[in-house]
Design an enzyme around this catalytic site. Structure first.
Site, PDB file in Angstrom:
ATOM      1  CG  HIS A 168      -1.833   1.133   1.360  1.00 25.48           C
ATOM      2  ND1 HIS A 168      -3.208   1.006   1.301  1.00 25.48           N
ATOM      3  CD2 HIS A 168      -1.600   2.462   1.561  1.00 25.48           C
ATOM      4  CE1 HIS A 168      -3.769   2.197   1.452  1.00 25.48           C
ATOM      5  NE2 HIS A 168      -2.812   3.100   1.616  1.00 25.48           N
ATOM      6  CD  GLU A 169       1.599   3.581   3.600  1.00 22.56           C
ATOM      7  OE1 GLU A 169       1.834   4.674   3.036  1.00 22.56           O
ATOM      8  OE2 GLU A 169       0.538   3.343   4.191  1.00 22.56           O
ATOM      9  CG  HIS A 172       0.242   6.121  -0.949  1.00 25.09           C
ATOM     10  ND1 HIS A 172      -0.801   6.867  -1.476  1.00 25.09           N
ATOM     11  CD2 HIS A 172      -0.258   5.523   0.165  1.00 25.09           C
ATOM     12  CE1 HIS A 172      -1.876   6.728  -0.718  1.00 25.09           C
ATOM     13  NE2 HIS A 172      -1.575   5.911   0.287  1.00 25.09           N
TER      14      HIS A 172
END
Length: 214
Positions: A168-169, A172
């Site tokens: 997820h990070e 980004h």
């Protein structure tokens, strides 16, 4: 047309953010900074400023609260993210999701690749998309490479919920939001989540909302 803040050198931008003090404001979906990707970190912030920025990311993550924050989420287009998860969850959730505690970590220039073909699907949210969650099928195990905040190499395999967090990070930092990978039929408000979908897995949501699980 870019705004003046878009053209501000990254070190100056970070100094401006830190000057306010306290947790940094989280950028919401719709801001181009979340979509344009990031510059690899190559010393744009001198060590003392980098340390202050990392600490501000940590404070912001705790205040939100969340289990990770990437630099673009505070308006800084650098390939840096922080993660931390105390994993205060019931045993059945821990077992179903592989959610185990993760210490505070700084990820600099991270990238990931799958380890095996396994995928796991669970509801996921994002500080930049407040009020909503959706089911995302992600790699069950990934190899993460990059550096830490001191420039030391990172080469580590993550599985379960920690694998979801690092994916997820890192996404980004590539200009991706979790919604780009989500089963959109699963999109649920936080209120609907609390009322209907608190189960450890999204099996019931899959049947009721009409989407498939891997």
């Amino acid at each position: 047309m870019s705004s003046p803040s878009d053209r501000t050198p990254l070190a100056e931008r970070v100094e401006e953010l830190l000057a306010v003090g306290g947790p940094l404001p989280i950028v919401a979906a719709g801001d181009p900074v979340l979509r344009r990707g990031t510059e690899p970190f190559e010393g744009q912030l001198e060590p003392a400023l980098l340390a202050r920025f990392v600490e501000a990311l940590r404070e912001t993550m705790h205040a939100a609260p969340g289990v990770g924050v990437a630099a673009p989420q505070v308006g800084v287009g650098l390939r840096i993210a922080v993660i931390e998860d105390p994993a205060p969850v019931p045993e059945e959730v821990r077992v179903a999701r592989g959610r185990v505690p993760q210490p505070f970590r700084v990820l600099v220039n991270p990238s990931y690749e799958p380890v095996g073909a396994g995928r796991a699907a669970f509801f996921e949210g994002c500080l930049s998309v407040p009020g909503w969650q959706a089911v995302v099928a992600r790699f069950a195990e990934v190899r993460l490479t990059g550096q830490d905040e001191h420039g030391r190499p990172v080469d580590e395999v993550f599985s379960g919920w920690p694998a979801r967090i690092v994916q997820h990070e890192t996404d980004h930092l590539d200009g991706l939001l979790y919604l780009d990978r989500a089963e959109l039929r699963s999109l649920s408000s936080n209120e609907a989540m609390a009322e209907r979908w608190t189960q450890p897995t999204p099996v019931l949501a899959s049947a009721a909302l009409g989407f498939e699980l891997p």
